[in-house]
Scaffold this active site. Sequence first.
Site, PDB file in Angstrom:
ATOM      1  N   HIS A   1      -2.319 -26.823  45.822  1.00 19.35           N
ATOM      2  CA  HIS A   1      -2.527 -28.264  45.607  1.00 19.35           C
ATOM      3  C   HIS A   1      -1.221 -28.865  45.101  1.00 19.35           C
ATOM      4  CE1 HIS A   1      -6.921 -27.842  45.988  1.00 19.35           C
ATOM      5  NE2 HIS A   1      -6.684 -26.647  45.464  1.00 19.35           N
TER       6      HIS A   1
ATOM      7  N   HIS B   1      -9.903 -18.432  47.656  1.00 15.10           N
ATOM      8  CA  HIS B   1     -10.003 -18.082  46.225  1.00 15.10           C
ATOM      9  C   HIS B   1     -11.273 -17.298  45.897  1.00 15.10           C
ATOM     10  CE1 HIS B   1     -12.118 -21.862  46.586  1.00 15.10           C
ATOM     11  NE2 HIS B   1     -11.048 -22.613  46.423  1.00 15.10           N
TER      12      HIS B   1
ATOM     13  N   HIS C   1     -14.021 -23.521  51.128  1.00 16.16           N
ATOM     14  CA  HIS C   1     -14.371 -23.430  49.701  1.00 16.16           C
ATOM     15  C   HIS C   1     -15.808 -22.913  49.667  1.00 16.16           C
ATOM     16  CE1 HIS C   1     -14.055 -24.726  45.394  1.00 16.16           C
ATOM     17  NE2 HIS C   1     -15.341 -24.444  45.532  1.00 16.16           N
TER      18      HIS C   1
ATOM     19  N   ASP D   1      -3.854 -21.239  44.633  1.00 14.16           N
ATOM     20  CA  ASP D   1      -4.764 -22.296  44.199  1.00 14.16           C
ATOM     21  C   ASP D   1      -4.224 -23.010  42.958  1.00 14.16           C
ATOM     22  OD1 ASP D   1      -6.909 -24.013  44.282  1.00 14.16           O
ATOM     23  OD2 ASP D   1      -8.269 -22.669  43.226  1.00 14.16           O
TER      24      ASP D   1
ATOM     25  N   HIS E   1      -2.583 -21.258  49.801  1.00 10.45           N
ATOM     26  CA  HIS E   1      -3.574 -22.209  49.248  1.00 10.45           C
ATOM     27  C   HIS E   1      -2.945 -22.892  48.033  1.00 10.45           C
ATOM     28  CE1 HIS E   1      -7.923 -23.304  48.177  1.00 10.45           C
ATOM     29  NE2 HIS E   1      -7.155 -23.886  47.254  1.00 10.45           N
TER      30      HIS E   1
ATOM     31  N   LYS F   1      -9.921 -27.781  56.372  1.00  7.38           N
ATOM     32  CA  LYS F   1     -10.505 -27.321  55.106  1.00  7.38           C
ATOM     33  C   LYS F   1     -11.924 -27.859  54.954  1.00  7.38           C
ATOM     34  CE  LYS F   1     -10.763 -25.465  51.066  1.00  7.38           C
ATOM     35  NZ  LYS F   1     -10.055 -25.596  49.822  1.00  7.38           N
TER      36      LYS F   1
END
Length: 349
Positions: free
Chosen positions: A15, A174, A136, A245, A13, A99
């Site tokens: 970004h 997360h 999420h 994350d 995970h 996602k």
Amino acid sequence: MKTLTIIKPDDWHLHLREGLVLKNIIHFTSELFGRAIVMPNTKNPITSIDSAISYKKSIVEALSESSKFEPLMTMYLTDDTDKRELITGFKNNVFFAAKLYPANATTNSSHGVKKIENLYKIFESMEDSGMPLLIHGEVTDPEVDIFDREEVFIDRELSPIVERFPKLKLVLEHITTSYAVDFVQENNIGATITPHHLHINRNAMFFGGLNSDFYCLPVAKREKNRLALRSAATSGKEFFFLGSDSAPHLRKWKAFCGCAGIFNSPVAIESYLTVFEEENALDNFEKFASLNGPNFYNVPPNKGKLKLVSKPNKVAEFIDVVEGENIVGQIKPFHAGETLKWQVENISN
Ligand code: NCD
Ligand code: ZN
């Protein structure tokens, strides 16, 4: 001096952002990790095969020539997601997973899903084709207290999904609560755990004044939750795997607007390792970082190795974002200014 050699890890995970930020930060991940699942919440979210292909191209172009790092792309689900596009992209290895962001749950999620039930037809096809669904897990109902949003999501949204689609490959991303830890194990789904949720509880955001450095979503919770996450991550159990994350925001935005997201990729491995050592669980680190994820996603573990050594490791206060010779921005890393006890000594492919 202690050393530990593990199979090269993956970040399930991450970004990576775009443009200059991408170019400046990618090496923190690509040097140490074999693969990473790249989140699709870019400014223009990745909602089509074409946008995923062009985003992946920009990531690969930002890598050093010798890099073997593999970005695994995801499709951002919206109320208008085209089922055919999604499944075709999965079958042709453009998308590794999809996602699900509830609309406005977090950074760049305004295009997210307003009513999850409307996606049930899509989940059915994902279940049939074995496409993983990454979630999420927070409700966005303003009446629900921000510290309860994960638990309420599990009850209102996730439980019905798990019941209705028992073969759907689900990851609750997360996780931040003991409630989530229990749910994941009872229902045999996957979960990523971040380094920051293993280190901080909700007090961190209020220490020395309101402190956005430790603000991320889902927000850190009470201490008892942090302890439950530490015992889950370090247990070696198959459900739990590494997902940093890492979510960089330029200092100017983070400081003034308090955007959600903690940039931990420069220290992720060392940060996790600190926790495993404190919990006397160094033997389980390879499972969490390098084996449980591949096992969940049915892919082989990486071939390379990472050698770690217990040596003082001073973390920079800021990471510069440079354009040519000029510093054009800065990003504060997790553990900024601290001295961690572990360092990466050697990486092999
Ligand atoms: C992430 C981001 O900045 O993109 N922020 C965060 O607080 N974790 C989005 C997300 O994963 O929620
Ligand atoms: Zn994220």
